[in-house]
Scaffold this active site. Structure first.
Site, PDB file in Angstrom:
ATOM      1  N   ILE A  61       0.891  -1.162   0.000  1.00 20.73           N
ATOM      2  CA  ILE A  61       0.000   0.000   0.000  1.00 20.73           C
ATOM      3  C   ILE A  61       0.928   1.210   0.000  1.00 20.73           C
ATOM      4  O   ILE A  61       1.911   1.264   0.749  1.00 20.73           O
ATOM      5  CB  ILE A  61      -0.950   0.004   1.219  1.00 20.73           C
ATOM      6  CG1 ILE A  61      -1.793   1.288   1.274  1.00 20.73           C
ATOM      7  CG2 ILE A  61      -0.221  -0.191   2.533  1.00 20.73           C
ATOM      8  CD1 ILE A  61      -2.854   1.272   2.393  1.00 20.73           C
ATOM      9  N   SER A  62       0.643   2.179  -0.874  1.00 22.09           N
ATOM     10  CA  SER A  62       1.570   3.305  -1.056  1.00 22.09           C
ATOM     11  C   SER A  62       1.607   4.206   0.174  1.00 22.09           C
ATOM     12  O   SER A  62       0.675   4.247   0.978  1.00 22.09           O
ATOM     13  CB  SER A  62       1.159   4.124  -2.277  1.00 22.09           C
ATOM     14  OG  SER A  62       1.011   3.298  -3.406  1.00 22.09           O
ATOM     15  N   GLN A  63       2.720   4.950   0.264  1.00 18.80           N
ATOM     16  CA  GLN A  63       2.942   5.909   1.358  1.00 18.80           C
ATOM     17  C   GLN A  63       1.916   7.045   1.256  1.00 18.80           C
ATOM     18  O   GLN A  63       1.658   7.553   0.151  1.00 18.80           O
ATOM     19  CB  GLN A  63       4.352   6.449   1.168  1.00 18.80           C
ATOM     20  CG  GLN A  63       4.847   7.384   2.210  1.00 18.80           C
ATOM     21  CD  GLN A  63       6.249   7.876   1.860  1.00 18.80           C
ATOM     22  OE1 GLN A  63       6.867   7.381   0.920  1.00 18.80           O
ATOM     23  NE2 GLN A  63       6.717   8.840   2.610  1.00 18.80           N
TER      24      GLN A  63
END
Ligand code: SAM
Length: 225
Positions: A61-63
């Site tokens: 899951i992206s930052q």
């Protein structure tokens, strides 16, 4: 006690996002989506730290800051139709839906798509999850006001450019409505090399391109999983 930690983590993320130049409107949109629902079971406050996290199948899951910058660059307006390439956990798709878009999200790994579909049905029903190869876009729902790609590619897939909405005609004394925006990390898809996050915008006579920041994304893989 746990609630206090969660609120402190959310307040810290708000401050970080504002310090990165994210607008208060986009910050509010991000904070309206319960990020703890999109990360593997664990510490809810940990979900609000500004970092990418593993979600299984060697994906992440992206930052939050990167999701915020991508959302801001996509300039989503209520009613827009948006393609999200690389559903992963479904978090970016939920943030785009919280900005008022109807979102089609495409993921090549069926198990990730199935899990995201379950989460999004409860958190962001304006998102439809598709299984397939996002390098081909999703022509059946094009044109898109924005396309957001969460995986790195050496070259921009032509199908994504073709599926961006052309700018609208100018009205009396009014500027033409903006053409579609593509936000995509371009460069060597490897953890060892940063990629350039680009904003590509469709104009009346072609495309413009702007470098937003350097990022590290998993590869955009053509073909089915
Ligand atoms: N946006 C996601 C989120 O908010 O959780 C993060 C996505 S993760 C960094 C990248 C995702 O892109 C992975 O789930 C990966 O399987 C997917 N992916 C890679 N190549 C793809 C392709 N050609 N078509 C669709 N999905 C792809």
């Amino acid at each position: 006690m746990g609630g206090d930690r969660l609120e402190r983590a959310r307040a810290a993320l708000r401050a970080t996002l504002l310090a990165h130049g994210v607008t208060p409107a986009v910050v509010d949109t991000l904070l309206s989506v319960p990020r703890e629902r999109f990360v593997p079971d664990g510490d809810p406050a940990g979900a609000w730290q500004d970092r990418a996290m593993a979600i299984g199948h060697d994906q992440t899951i992206s930052q939050p800051t990167v999701v915020a910058v991508m959302t801001q660059a996509a300039a989503v307006q209520p009613g827009d139709v948006v393609l999200d390439v690389g559903t992963g956990s479904g978090y970016q798709a939920a943030v785009l839906a919280a900005a008022g878009a109807t979102v089609h999200s495409i993921e090549r790994i069926p198990a990730l798509a199935a899990r995201a579909r379950r989460t999004l049905a409860e958190v962001a029903p304006a998102v439809t999850v598709h299984v397939g190869d996002g390098t081909k876009g999703l022509p059946g729902y094009a044109p898109y006001d924005a396309i957001v790609v969460a995986a790195a590619t050496r070259t921009i897939p032509p199908a994504l450019l073709e599926q961006l909405r052309p700018p609208g005609p100018e009205g009396a004394g009014e500027a033409a409505p903006r053409g579609g925006r593509l936000v995509i990390p371009v460069g060597e898809p490897s953890w060892l090399h940063a990629q350039r996050l680009l904003l590509v915008e469709r104009t009346a006579d072609g495309f413009t391109q702007q470098h937003l920041l350097d990022v590290l994304f998993v590869p955009l893989v053509g073909g089915p999983a």
